[in-house]
Enzyme design. Structure first.
Site, PDB file in Angstrom:
ATOM      1  N   GLU A 154     -19.520   8.178  -6.082  1.00 26.03           N
ATOM      2  CA  GLU A 154     -20.079   8.492  -5.417  1.00 26.03           C
ATOM      3  C   GLU A 154     -20.314   7.580  -3.673  1.00 26.03           C
ATOM      4  OE1 GLU A 154     -23.426  11.927  -4.047  1.00 26.03           O
ATOM      5  OE2 GLU A 154     -23.623  11.128  -6.242  1.00 26.03           O
ATOM      6  N   GLU A 254     -26.128  21.178  -4.549  1.00 22.27           N
ATOM      7  CA  GLU A 254     -26.836  19.987  -4.664  1.00 22.27           C
ATOM      8  C   GLU A 254     -28.075  19.369  -3.682  1.00 22.27           C
ATOM      9  OE1 GLU A 254     -26.952  15.140  -6.724  1.00 22.27           O
ATOM     10  OE2 GLU A 254     -25.130  15.701  -4.016  1.00 22.27           O
TER      11      GLU A 254
END
Length: 273
Positions: A154, A254
């Protein structure tokens, strides 16, 4: 065409934070979600106690939700750390934690695992850190491959995560490709709309260019990391692009929301196919 559901999950490490961690899966279920994900639940603890791990798994099981994503151990995130993969002095710490992750995976069925890369370190050459990270990613990928698992890489937002070197989709995919070249079984890009937008990536362009490497999607608006509609990201356009590239995996929420309100989500729960 027929309407098919998009699959949305809740990240319970950043949402429902007014509740104890182990109460959050039930809160997600009560709000209408059947799937959740978590960061590593024990900051600074690579090998939590058996009782801690069993309590976490039981909370997921008792809530009746599916655990669809879990971070590898990433150091002490509340203290500012963002992974230990690339720290040569912490390889044993990282690898020791994998046994706990595999136990959770066997018990809950989770198969997607986010491996935060780690920040640049004073006194350690970036090339040495990158070699260490590649070796650890390959090792982790081989471990989770026994269960059919995927390692996710990520990018993180500049200015919010210390000297974290992966800022764009292209930078993360370069790491993915290095790990694959070294024999990693299944390593993919975690496509996070907030982090990529904050760093200047064009979401539509990045999604098309790296479609084959995307293994998971997370969303929050930017700026601010609030729920969609609080910033400037074109979420109808983003969902259309994900449909266009054939992404049919989970989309995890998120974002920061002290009083979670999911009414914004209703128009996006289905798509035509």
């Amino acid at each position: 065409m027929k309407a098919v559901p998009r699959r949305f999950a809740v990240n319970c490490s950043i949402l429902f934070t007014g509740l104890p961690l182990l109460d959050r899966p039930a809160a997600a279920k009560a709000t209408g979600f059947d799937a959740v994900e978590f960061w590593w639940p024990w900051p600074g603890e690579p090998v939590p106690s058996t009782a801690q791990v069993d309590a976490f798994c039981k909370a997921v099981e008792d809530a009746g939700v599916r655990l669809i994503g879990l971070n590898f151990y990433a150091g002490d995130m509340p203290a500012g750390e963002r992974g230990v993969l690339s720290d040569p002095s912490r390889t044993d710490e990282f690898r020791d934690s994998i046994g706990t992750l595999l136990y959770i995976a066997e018990r809950t069925g989770v198969r997607s695992f986010n491996a935060l890369y780690g920040q640049r370190l004073d006194g350690v050459a970036p090339a040495d850190q990158d070699r260490t990270a590649t070796r650890n990613i390959v090792h982790a990928a081989h471990q989770v491959a026994r269960l059919g698992g995927t390692v996710l890489i990520e990018p993180l937002a500049r200015g919010l995560n210390g000297a974290y070197p992966l800022e764009t989709a292209a930078a993360a995919v370069a790491v993915v490709e290095r790990a694959r070249a070294e024999g990693a079984a299944d390593v993919r890009l975690l496509f996070d709309a907030f982090h990529l937008t904050t760093n200047g990536d064009d979401l539509h362009k990045a999604a098309h260019e790296h479609a084959a490497s995307i293994g998971h999607v997370q969303i929050a608006d930017a700026p601010g990391r609030g729920r969609p509609g609080t910033g400037g990201i074109d979420f109808p356009g983003l969902f259309a692009v994900l449909d266009d590239i054939g992404y049919d995996g989970w989309i995890s929420l998120e974002y920061v929301d002290p009083s979670p309100d999911f009414t914004w989500l209703e128009p996006y729960r289905t798509k035509d196919r």
